[in-house]
Design a protein around this motif. Sequence first.
Motif, PDB file in Angstrom:
ATOM      1  N   TRP A   1      23.055  40.933  16.089  1.00 45.47           N
ATOM      2  CA  TRP A   1      22.818  42.116  16.926  1.00 45.47           C
ATOM      3  C   TRP A   1      22.840  43.354  16.041  1.00 45.47           C
ATOM      4  CZ3 TRP A   1      26.865  45.785  18.259  1.00 45.47           C
ATOM      5  CH2 TRP A   1      26.479  46.732  19.223  1.00 45.47           C
ATOM      6  N   GLY A   2      22.073  44.358  16.435  1.00 50.42           N
ATOM      7  CA  GLY A   2      22.109  45.642  15.750  1.00 50.42           C
ATOM      8  C   GLY A   2      21.499  45.587  14.364  1.00 50.42           C
ATOM      9  N   GLY A   3      21.969  46.447  13.499  1.00 51.63           N
ATOM     10  CA  GLY A   3      21.429  46.569  12.157  1.00 51.63           C
ATOM     11  C   GLY A   3      20.540  47.796  12.031  1.00 51.63           C
ATOM     12  N   ASP A   4      19.998  47.989  10.833  1.00 56.47           N
ATOM     13  CA  ASP A   4      19.186  49.171  10.562  1.00 56.47           C
ATOM     14  C   ASP A   4      18.003  49.259  11.530  1.00 56.47           C
ATOM     15  OD1 ASP A   4      20.872  49.774   8.530  1.00 56.47           O
ATOM     16  OD2 ASP A   4      19.500  49.231   6.901  1.00 56.47           O
ATOM     17  N   GLY A   5      17.888  50.398  12.193  1.00 60.74           N
ATOM     18  CA  GLY A   5      16.779  50.629  13.094  1.00 60.74           C
ATOM     19  C   GLY A   5      16.932  50.017  14.463  1.00 60.74           C
ATOM     20  N   LYS A   6      18.036  49.327  14.737  1.00 59.24           N
ATOM     21  CA  LYS A   6      18.264  48.684  16.028  1.00 59.24           C
ATOM     22  C   LYS A   6      19.444  49.336  16.736  1.00 59.24           C
ATOM     23  CE  LYS A   6      14.931  46.061  14.972  1.00 59.24           C
ATOM     24  NZ  LYS A   6      13.615  46.328  15.586  1.00 59.24           N
ATOM     25  N   SER A   7      19.353  49.376  18.034  1.00 64.31           N
ATOM     26  CA  SER A   7      20.395  50.028  18.817  1.00 64.31           C
ATOM     27  C   SER A   7      21.716  49.266  18.713  1.00 64.31           C
ATOM     28  CB  SER A   7      19.978  50.107  20.283  1.00 64.31           C
ATOM     29  OG  SER A   7      21.038  50.612  21.083  1.00 64.31           O
ATOM     30  N   GLU A   8      22.800  50.016  18.534  1.00 62.94           N
ATOM     31  CA  GLU A   8      24.148  49.450  18.572  1.00 62.94           C
ATOM     32  C   GLU A   8      24.970  50.185  19.633  1.00 62.94           C
ATOM     33  OE1 GLU A   8      25.826  49.411  14.660  1.00 62.94           O
ATOM     34  OE2 GLU A   8      24.273  48.085  13.855  1.00 62.94           O
ATOM     35  N   SER A   9      24.283  50.643  20.671  1.00 67.72           N
ATOM     36  CA  SER A   9      24.958  51.349  21.756  1.00 67.72           C
ATOM     37  C   SER A   9      25.713  50.366  22.642  1.00 67.72           C
ATOM     38  CB  SER A   9      23.949  52.117  22.603  1.00 67.72           C
ATOM     39  OG  SER A   9      23.095  51.213  23.301  1.00 67.72           O
ATOM     40  N   PHE A  10      26.624  50.902  23.443  1.00 63.57           N
ATOM     41  CA  PHE A  10      27.380  50.065  24.363  1.00 63.57           C
ATOM     42  C   PHE A  10      26.453  49.436  25.396  1.00 63.57           C
ATOM     43  CE2 PHE A  10      30.159  49.526  28.153  1.00 63.57           C
ATOM     44  CZ  PHE A  10      31.033  48.589  27.608  1.00 63.57           C
ATOM     45  N   ASP A  11      25.420  50.162  25.804  1.00 61.59           N
ATOM     46  CA  ASP A  11      24.469  49.633  26.780  1.00 61.59           C
ATOM     47  C   ASP A  11      23.718  48.421  26.207  1.00 61.59           C
ATOM     48  OD1 ASP A  11      22.870  49.848  29.312  1.00 61.59           O
ATOM     49  OD2 ASP A  11      21.252  50.217  27.882  1.00 61.59           O
TER      50      ASP A  11
ATOM     51  N   LEU B   1      23.103  42.459  25.645  1.00 64.74           N
ATOM     52  CA  LEU B   1      23.234  41.254  24.818  1.00 64.74           C
ATOM     53  C   LEU B   1      24.117  40.227  25.513  1.00 64.74           C
ATOM     54  CD1 LEU B   1      22.751  39.925  21.947  1.00 64.74           C
ATOM     55  CD2 LEU B   1      24.999  40.844  21.380  1.00 64.74           C
ATOM     56  N   LEU B   2      25.224  40.687  26.105  1.00 67.86           N
ATOM     57  CA  LEU B   2      26.123  39.781  26.812  1.00 67.86           C
ATOM     58  C   LEU B   2      25.425  39.117  27.993  1.00 67.86           C
ATOM     59  CD1 LEU B   2      29.496  41.771  26.878  1.00 67.86           C
ATOM     60  CD2 LEU B   2      28.802  39.952  25.308  1.00 67.86           C
ATOM     61  N   ARG B   3      24.498  39.858  28.626  1.00 71.68           N
ATOM     62  CA  ARG B   3      23.764  39.303  29.756  1.00 71.68           C
ATOM     63  C   ARG B   3      22.559  38.479  29.319  1.00 71.68           C
ATOM     64  NH1 ARG B   3      24.198  44.755  31.771  1.00 71.68           N
ATOM     65  NH2 ARG B   3      21.939  45.011  31.405  1.00 71.68           N
ATOM     66  N   ALA B   4      22.328  38.414  27.997  1.00 72.09           N
ATOM     67  CA  ALA B   4      21.180  37.677  27.446  1.00 72.09           C
ATOM     68  C   ALA B   4      19.859  38.270  27.903  1.00 72.09           C
ATOM     69  CB  ALA B   4      21.246  36.200  27.816  1.00 72.09           C
ATOM     70  N   ASP B   5      19.810  39.587  28.133  1.00 76.02           N
ATOM     71  CA  ASP B   5      18.565  40.235  28.526  1.00 76.02           C
ATOM     72  C   ASP B   5      17.592  40.273  27.347  1.00 76.02           C
ATOM     73  OD1 ASP B   5      19.609  40.676  30.966  1.00 76.02           O
ATOM     74  OD2 ASP B   5      19.816  42.849  30.791  1.00 76.02           O
ATOM     75  N   SER B   6      16.364  39.844  27.571  1.00 79.98           N
ATOM     76  CA  SER B   6      15.278  39.982  26.603  1.00 79.98           C
ATOM     77  C   SER B   6      15.601  39.345  25.259  1.00 79.98           C
ATOM     78  CB  SER B   6      14.941  41.473  26.386  1.00 79.98           C
ATOM     79  OG  SER B   6      14.531  42.056  27.584  1.00 79.98           O
ATOM     80  N   ASP B   7      16.350  38.255  25.282  1.00 81.29           N
ATOM     81  CA  ASP B   7      16.634  37.578  24.021  1.00 81.29           C
ATOM     82  C   ASP B   7      15.473  36.686  23.604  1.00 81.29           C
ATOM     83  OD1 ASP B   7      18.380  36.742  21.839  1.00 81.29           O
ATOM     84  OD2 ASP B   7      18.456  34.825  22.881  1.00 81.29           O
TER      85      ASP B   7
END
Length: 493
Positions: free
Chosen positions: A265-275, A280-286
Amino acid sequence: MAQNFFKIPRLAVLLIVLVATNLVAEPWIDTRNAQLRVDIEHLSEVGIVKVPINTWPLMWSGILQDLDSANMVGQPQSVIKSYARVSKAAERAAKVNRSSQTIKFSLASDSQVFRHFGDSDREQGQLTIRQHGLTRHFAYNLEATQVQDPWDNEDNHLDNSYLVMVLGNWVLGLGALERWWGPGWNSSLILSNNARPTNSLLIQKNYSDALSFPILNYFGPWTMGVFVSELDDQRYINKAKLLGLTIGFKPAQDLEINLRRTAQWGGDGKSESFDSFLKLLRADSDSCIAGTCIDDGLGNALGAIDISWKMPIIKANLYMQTASEDESGYFSSSNFHQWGIKRSIDSLGLNGSLYLEQDNTSTEASDAGYGSLYDHTLYQTGYRYRGRVIGATWDNDSKVTSLGFVGYLNNGDGFEFRYSKGDINTDSIVGSTSEHSITTQGDSFSRLSAKWQRSFIWGDIHVGVDYNDRLVDEHERQSEEIRVNATLVYRLF
């Protein structure tokens, strides 16, 4: 801020060694002691050890409680031997306010391609100086390792070092720990010791006591662990995070169930917001099958469940692990599997565990069932760290069956024997090459390995030999069909 945070473990471990010179012992058992695991499994089979035991590192606290309350009257000799060996190790682990130092020197004719539970060395030459200690509320382990001609070009590291603090029934810490999540002996599907450990922040349940709430108390003794780490190697998406959660319980003495989940999850250029974390926990758009994950994909998640059950009458343990890649809306797909059966034996000069195990890392993500597991359209480096898969030692699209023994000879020497046969990167045996950390051109192989260990007052000696009928590795880690290795461990005090 995030990238600085994940550099803390090395600094913290070094600082604690400088200030804590009168701290022996460790809060857990790591993945490098196969013989101790055999003894713990044996005690679990007969009901002496009651806590879940298929998540490593394994906390000592629950083991110590079970040893203290054990009734050894009328137990067979093999159980008494296992109890004595675990008790001796536990006695060392229970000591506080004293430090312990060891020096380990390893030599091998080749780097190690296939790694299994109990393996500790990776390269042709390693020198490790270790100091560890324990107080009532803190524990640390510092391992400084110098490596000769490492495959990943990092010739010194602090792998397996950590600093942890005990707060009530929880352990909080920082460190680079090898993890093994599952009941298998030759491999584990989503977390194993195959890749080098990552620096991580961890939270681990200390004791495994059952919950006292109605209904929940039927789950029996339970354990939980959480970690978050940063993948600091060179990647398609740099500084991606690796997250992990495991919950295990024993509703009956003969049954253990574990639920696992990991994610990139996350990394350079990717969102690391709480939302985005909640999504991610809900497996949305994985899922990347629809072709939209490059724009809105949130992570690369894997989930697993493993079960270990002691069957009546034949007194053997049947175990399985099934894992999958998460899809949108909590559902999963692309399943892959491990199954095995193991039985304690005490005959023919051997005392230990005999097992038969099969890993199948092909999936159902496509018509052919290939090219999905450990690879990802968004995280294109894959579920890998420093060139090795974080999960199964065989990597993608492999089907391998193994027969093995781990335990002791009659004279007390440690002994291991493993035979594996199968196909790796199956879809490329005939056809075009595909992504793989061992070989992009698939192959069939057979592998035979043996290891001998003797303990002395001053330390240990390990000698091993591996034979591979094919040179399947294409990354120059394997130059000969036979690999010989030897390790000397010297305890200063």
